[in-house]
Design an enzyme around this catalytic site. Structure first.
Site, PDB file in Angstrom:
ATOM      1  N   GLY A  57       0.691  -1.285   0.125  1.00 50.57           N
ATOM      2  CA  GLY A  57       0.002  -0.078  -0.083  1.00 50.57           C
ATOM      3  C   GLY A  57       0.900   1.423   0.113  1.00 50.57           C
ATOM      4  O   GLY A  57       1.911   1.296  -0.401  1.00 50.57           O
ATOM      5  N   SER A  58       0.161   2.484   0.842  1.00 49.88           N
ATOM      6  CA  SER A  58       1.068   3.345   0.558  1.00 49.88           C
ATOM      7  C   SER A  58       2.342   3.510   1.171  1.00 49.88           C
ATOM      8  O   SER A  58       3.212   4.607   1.196  1.00 49.88           O
ATOM      9  CB  SER A  58       0.009   4.612   1.264  1.00 49.88           C
ATOM     10  OG  SER A  58      -1.023   4.692   0.526  1.00 49.88           O
ATOM     11  N   THR A  59       2.818   2.480   2.018  1.00 54.05           N
ATOM     12  CA  THR A  59       4.247   2.624   2.529  1.00 54.05           C
ATOM     13  C   THR A  59       4.929   2.508   1.674  1.00 54.05           C
ATOM     14  O   THR A  59       6.308   2.685   2.030  1.00 54.05           O
ATOM     15  CB  THR A  59       4.149   1.478   3.873  1.00 54.05           C
ATOM     16  OG1 THR A  59       3.971   0.193   2.990  1.00 54.05           O
ATOM     17  CG2 THR A  59       3.256   1.552   4.816  1.00 54.05           C
TER      18      THR A  59
END
Lengths: 374, 616
Positions: free
Chosen positions: B325-327
């Site tokens: 995801g956004s990590t």
């Protein structure tokens, strides 16, 4: 021989206490030596079990009592008793087969409520007595008819005991009868014919054997075939004796015996314990005593004054020898496994009493000799 | 004298008898001679042979198993130890009536159905003369009770031994692992002589990876035995060499705090010291107690663990592959900067969606009304998707792959715990090989926000985060700090290795990304600002949300409406303190919802514990 034409000097020598007690000292010495050696070995074989040792000691006490008592019975009386004893023996053996107690897969015992009795033991003495009685009054060597009669007398109890089945005892009884006949002067050509017949009958015998008896023979011929099964006994006893060497591992130090590798070490295989712990030296000592007993027994036979006592004494002594050689032959792997104890050494029951009764008869024969008139 | 008057020739008969007696004596002597030749052969000629056989009979070489090495955490707290334990063994060969024996034993010690069924199973497989365990871990009372009754039970014996025990129970089990009985398959792979007295072998975790070091070397003793195999006395002895003790990089207090921080959530967290790769916490939730596995877990209990819908046996930290995801955004952003495709000042406009040129399909931003004008810093701080859609597209999948794989995405970190999975960093070539399809530009776009094919393990994420914190020096993650031979105080430290040194084009690029990550936590509009408000030190972080459930392009995600199992995974990566990072952490909370609200607080608890409560 000199006993028949006796002299006063000899008469005088018979007047010792041995004669009034009817004891033969050399024979007694040999037997006592064996008994002591037996207790020493048994103490080790039984893992220092004093209770076991005490029971054997009591049994020996009983056996020596029987020895003394039998020695008092005159050979004349024995001769008169022979047919009766034999007849009763045959009846009891038949009874054993019909109503006997079974123990260990064999029917050997008669239970009289209080006493359990093994008639085959009695026959060890009754058979040589009977054969000696049968051949006593005839002119020796026996003719064909008498031979046939003797064979029948031997064969009936032998077969009855084979049927129980008790191969060891029947072997002893057959040989006791055979030795009586042989000493009576069995002709060599007859012996040859008999040997041929027996070897021809061997396959037949195989046919009649029980499975476990056949297995014993197979094992004897090739013990390594089943080292953990039927060959185990003989392999372990050979290891015990062989590892004992000349001097042995020392009393109570036999590893085969004390670490449970040697089966039946208090009874049938006690010779291996002796061989392991006392080595060849110990075995030589044992055989010194045995030789003393057997040779003295034969000597007594040669000194006996009539055919009955002569044949009986000779037969009993030779039977004792057969005992020894069958057991030691089995334990050293020379003979197949036949369940016979090492006489006077093995822990065990009736056989010691019977043996001593036999030696009592020998003593009686020797000490009841008549002072012949000159 | 009637006998004298018969016709018998007494003299002749007497002579005949004498000759026969002599023949018999000769016959006897002959037999005795044969017997003595035999005895001479046995006792003199073949004596040595029989002595050997007798010694072979009597002397047995018994293995002495080595003591397994202990496992400590970095502060010397025991994680795996060996406890004395009493076991009841039965040798079937020596038992006449097995059923009667078992029945009688039941009154003296406690025997369960499972004990019996396990015993019977082993009995059917092993030879009759071999001792088979019936019960493990007898209590002192049971041992005493049996000792009194021992004479009643030939063939039944109590064996004292050491049994593996994990004093912290379910703590750190996914790192430490456990030992169990050696099975058929393992027998093929081990040296049977070295394991001849050993009943346990490492099954998973460090116990398995370091099996050789923990096990030690077997010793031997020559003992005199009976025909039944009972040892009587020891003749000689070669002592075993005990296994080495291991010190793990784990901090067990941190581990405990981290595990508890998850509450009822499933998930994983890995904390790494960025400077040396030490794994400080290795959490996979839910967890389980390894102690029942040591002597064979009961079938029903094992089945319950296996069928548990939260999969406690699953090592999420090592083998859980989640969309990052956004990590992933800081890494993609750094890639863009280093490749010169963007710079900290350049911005774009976020209308809430993104479309490929000449295509209809809208790639949505998580914020439906858009972030408005965004630069790299705001794009990371507020986790703007549109910015990264655009950046990813301009980079292309090949360059994304090229740069991100330096951080270890898509490959094993080669941590010293066996069974690690590599995650997935997609590439054109990967797609052709595995799907036999060309790469589509739309897939590049969603790769830019860590969705699509991309998968990473919590361990990988933590390692990659540590690589940012350590300015491009990605350290090889390690779980074993040092080993120690028994009887020797000195520790042999494990190597600190650089896994990869990432080339830095311009350090400003790194600081731009790091500043943005600090803003995520400490900025006014940072997605994880809630955990930054009261922090006494500076944290750099990035939230993430990984979709489990594919939404249609116009659909709105509503956590309340969908099943727990399909809710988004919440992610958070962080390192701290910013000026001198000592810990990097990756947290994944399965079906937890938002990264900022669920995963970040757990990370904060871990960071606090490590940074504020470190032992002096």
């Amino acid at each position: 021989m000199n006993t028949i034409i006796s002299t006063n000097r000899e008469d005088a020598s018979r007047r010792g206490w041995q004669y009034s007690l009817h004891i033969d000292v050399p024979l007694l010495l040999g037997l006592t030596g064996l008994s002591i050696l037996g207790l020493v070995v048994l103490y080790s074989a039984g893992d220092k079990d004093t209770e076991l040792l005490m029971r054997q000691f009591m049994r020996l006490g009983l056996a020596y009592t029987v020895l003394i008592l039998t020695a008092q019975v005159s050979p004349r009386l024995l001769q008169r008793m022979a047919p009766w004893l034999f007849g009763i023996g045959i009846i009891l053996l038949t009874a054993v087969l019909l109503v006997g107690d079974t123990s260990g897969g064999a029917q050997r015992w008669l239970d009289f409520g209080i006493v359990r009795f093994q008639p085959s033991e009695m026959m060890k003495i009754a058979v040589p007595m009977m054969v000696a009685w049968y051949l006593a009054d005839i002119s020796l060597p026996p003719n064909w008819l008498h031979l046939l009669g003797s064979v029948v007398l031997i064969l009936i109890p032998t077969l009855l005991i084979v049927k129980q089945p008790d191969l060891g005892t029947s072997l002893l009884i057959a040989s006791s009868g055979f030795f009586a006949v042989f000493l009576a002067g069995l002709q060599w050509r007859v012996l040859t014919v008999m040997a041929i017949i027996v070897s021809a009958a061997a396959p037949l015998l195989w046919h009649f054997m029980r499975d476990y008896q056949r297995q014993r023979v197979i094992t004897f011929l090739n013990p390594e075939q089943d080292p953990l099964g039927s060959g185990y006994h003989i392999i372990q006893s050979k290891i015990a004796i062989g590892s004992g060497g000349i001097y042995g591992k020392g009393w109570l130090n036999g590893t085969q015996s004390h670490l449970d590798f040697l089966p039946e070490r208090s009874t049938d295989f006690i010779f291996a314990v002796l061989g392991e712990e006392f080595g060849l030296i110990g075995i030589l000592l044992l055989f010194a005593f045995y030789t003393l007993v057997v040779v003295r027994g034969i000597y007594i036979a040669t000194q006996a004054q009539d055919t009955f006592t002569r044949l009986l004494a000779g037969s009993l002594s030779m039977t004792f020898f057969v005992y020894i050689i069958v057991n030691t032959g089995m334990v050293t792997g020379l003979l197949p496994v036949v369940g016979l104890p090492l006489p006077l050494i093995s822990y065990g029951g009736t056989s010691i009493v019977t043996l001593m009764a036999g030696f009592g008869i020998l003593m009686s024969i020797h000490t009841h000799r008549k002072l012949l008139p000159t | 004298m009637p006998r004298e008057l018969t016709l018998k020739d007494h003299l002749f008969e007497s002579r005949l008898f004498m000759s026969r007696a002599i023949i018999l004596l000769v016959f006897c002597a002959l037999l005795v001679l044969i017997l003595f030749s035999r005895l001479f052969y046995l006792q003199v000629i073949a004596h040595d042979h029989f002595i050997t056989l007798s010694d072979d009979n009597r002397v047995k070489i018994l293995p002495i198993p080595p003591t397994r090495g202990l496992i400590y955490d970095r502060n010397g707290i025991l994680l795996a130890e060996n406890l004395p334990s009493y076991r009841l063994d039965i040798t079937p060969e020596q038992v006449k009536d097995m059923q009667a024996t078992l029945d009688a034993l039941d009154g003296i010690i406690e025997i369960s159905e499972t004990d019996i069924s396990r015993f019977e199973k082993m009995r059917s497989r092993k030879p009759r003369f071999e001792a088979i365990p019936l019960r493990f871990h007898l209590s002192d009372e049971e041992v005493a009770r049996f000792a009194v009754n021992r004479h009643r039970f030939p063939g039944v014996e109590i064996q004292a031994g050491l049994s593996r025990h994990y004093p912290l129970g379910e703590r750190a089990v996914h790192a430490v692992g456990y030992v169990g009985r050696i099975n058929e398959r393992e027998l093929q792979t081990i040296s049977t002589s070295n394991y001849s007295g050993t009943s346990y072998i490492g099954k998973v975790g460090v116990e398995k990876t370091y099996e050789d070091i923990l096990h030690g070397t077997v010793g031997h003793q020559q003992v005199e035995i009976t025909a039944q195999g009972r040892a009587l006395r020891v003749l000689s002895r070669t002592p075993p060499i005990p296994g080495n003790n291991l010190y793990l990089t784990l901090d067990s207090r941190l581990q405990a705090v981290a595990e508890d921080a998850f509450g009822d959530f499933s998930g994983a967290a890995v904390a790494i010291d960025p400077r040396n790769g030490d794994v400080l916490a290795f959490v996979s939730r839910p967890t389980y107690d390894p102690n029942p596995f040591v002597n064979g877990i009961e079938v029903a209990d094992y089945r319950a663990l296996q069928q548990d819908k939260y999969q406690p046996l699953f090592n999420r930290a090592l083998r859980g592959q989640y969309p990052p995801g956004s990590t992933l955004k800081p890494f993609v952003g750094l890639a863009g900067l280093e490749m010169g495709l963007t710079n900290p000042g350049t911005g774009t406009y976020c209308p809430g969606y993104y479309t490929l040129p000449n295509r209809k399909r809208k790639f949505r931003d998580w914020k439906r009304w858009g972030h408005g004008p965004v630069d790299l810093n705001t794009a990371i701080t507020q986790s703007c998707d549109v910015y990264f859609y655009d950046l990813a597209l301009s980079m292309g999948i090949d360059r994304i792959y090229e740069y991100l794989h330096h951080f270890g995405f898509g490959e094993q970190t080669r941590i010293d715990i066996q069974g690690e999975l590599p995650g997935l960093l997609p590439s054109r070539e990967w797609k052709r090989r595995n799907r036999n399809e060309p790469w589509f530009p739309g897939e590049t776009i969603i790769t830019g926000i860590g969705q699509g094919f991309t998968l990473s393990t919590p361990l990988q994420l933590a390692s990659a985060t540590a690589a940012i914190a350590n300015l491009g020096n990605r350290m090889q993650p390690r779980i074993v700090l040092a080993r120690q031979a028994v009887g020797d105080d000195s520790l042999i430290p494990s190597l600190v290795e650089v896994s990869e040194t990432i080339t830095i084009q311009n350090p400003d690029n790194w600081h731009a990304v790091m500043d943005a990550m600090v803003n995520v936590v400490h900025g006014e509009r940072g997605t994880a600002r809630r955990i930054g408000e009261d922090a006494s030190y500076q944290i750099a972080g990035k939230t993430g949300t990984a979709q489990v459930f594919g939404l249609k392009e116009d659909e709105k995600y509503d956590a309340e409406k969908i099943d727990e199992k399909l809710r988004d995974h919440a992610l958070f990566i962080a390192y701290a303190p910013v000026e001198n990072p000592r810990i990097a952490v990756a947290v994944i909370v399965e079906n937890g919802g938002g990264g900022g609200s669920v995963a970040a607080p757990i990370a904060r608890i871990i960071l606090d514990q490590y940074l504020l409560d470190e032992p002096v």
